[in-house]
Design an enzyme around this catalytic site. Structure first.
Site, mmCIF file in Angstrom:
data_model
loop_
_atom_site.group_PDB
_atom_site.id
_atom_site.type_symbol
_atom_site.label_atom_id
_atom_site.label_comp_id
_atom_site.label_asym_id
_atom_site.label_seq_id
_atom_site.Cartn_x
_atom_site.Cartn_y
_atom_site.Cartn_z
ATOM 1 N N CYS A 76 30.759 17.417 17.708
ATOM 2 C CA CYS A 76 31.210 18.487 16.810
ATOM 3 C C CYS A 76 32.733 18.499 16.760
ATOM 4 C CB CYS A 76 30.719 19.852 17.301
ATOM 5 S SG CYS A 76 29.014 20.194 16.885
ATOM 6 N N ASP A 128 20.464 37.589 30.446
ATOM 7 C CA ASP A 128 21.067 37.566 31.775
ATOM 8 C C ASP A 128 21.343 38.969 32.297
ATOM 9 O OD1 ASP A 128 22.346 36.292 34.098
ATOM 10 O OD2 ASP A 128 24.181 37.136 33.235
#
Length: 165
Positions: A76, A128
């Site tokens: 990328c 999380d």
């Protein structure tokens, strides 16, 4: 079917040469979902999660991730983002948190990967921060909703509403 752009004629991975592309204004919108117990969503909304403000942390994580895409995804190109936004929409009755990211850039290549990464990392941050109270959460339906700009033009996912593009 079109040829894959990240593979050369010998089948080797390569970074696409964008040097001859024109700079254009580009925008990408992505969405995803975190499904959880309705009680967990209520805790998030009331600020009762032991780790702190879940949505503030997830928003910041998503924006930070959008800025770091070239470090996470091979091949990328680094982009100088003009804007990176992450928004949340709670759906209380079913315990669902919808996430949307919107990325804007003026450049030679798009913002799709940045938008998708922002949603993904925001969702992972929600997981999380809430896993101590709800290990059964699921992250799903991460998708590109729309994109504008560039040589290939615009795209809008059928059936999606409210997206720019």
């Amino acid at each position: 079917m079109k040829r894959l752009t990240h593979v050369d004629r010998h089948g080797q991975a390569r970074m696409v040469d964008i040097s001859k592309k024109d700079e254009t204004r580009r925008e990408a919108v992505a969405r995803g979902t975190v499904t959880m117990q309705p009680e967990t969503l209520c805790m998030i909304q009331k600020g009762g999660v032991p780790k702190g403000d879940v949505l503030a942390a997830a928003r910041l994580a998503g924006v930070m991730a959008a800025k770091r895409v070239p470090d996470l995804i091979p091949l990328c190109h680094p982009l100088l983002l003009s804007s990176a936004e992450v928004e949340f929409t709670p759906v209380e009755k079913v315990g669902r948190l919808d996430i949307e990211s919107r990325i804007k850039v003026t450049g030679r290549t798009g913002a799709e990967m940045e938008a998708l990464t922002a949603v993904t990392v925001a969702a992972l941050t929600v997981y999380d921060m809430c896993k101590a109270v709800d290990k059964g959460m699921t992250i799903s339906a991460i998708r590109l909703v729309s994109k504008t700009g560039g040589k290939s033009g615009g795209y809008h996912r059928p059936g999606e509403n409210g997206a720019g593009g």
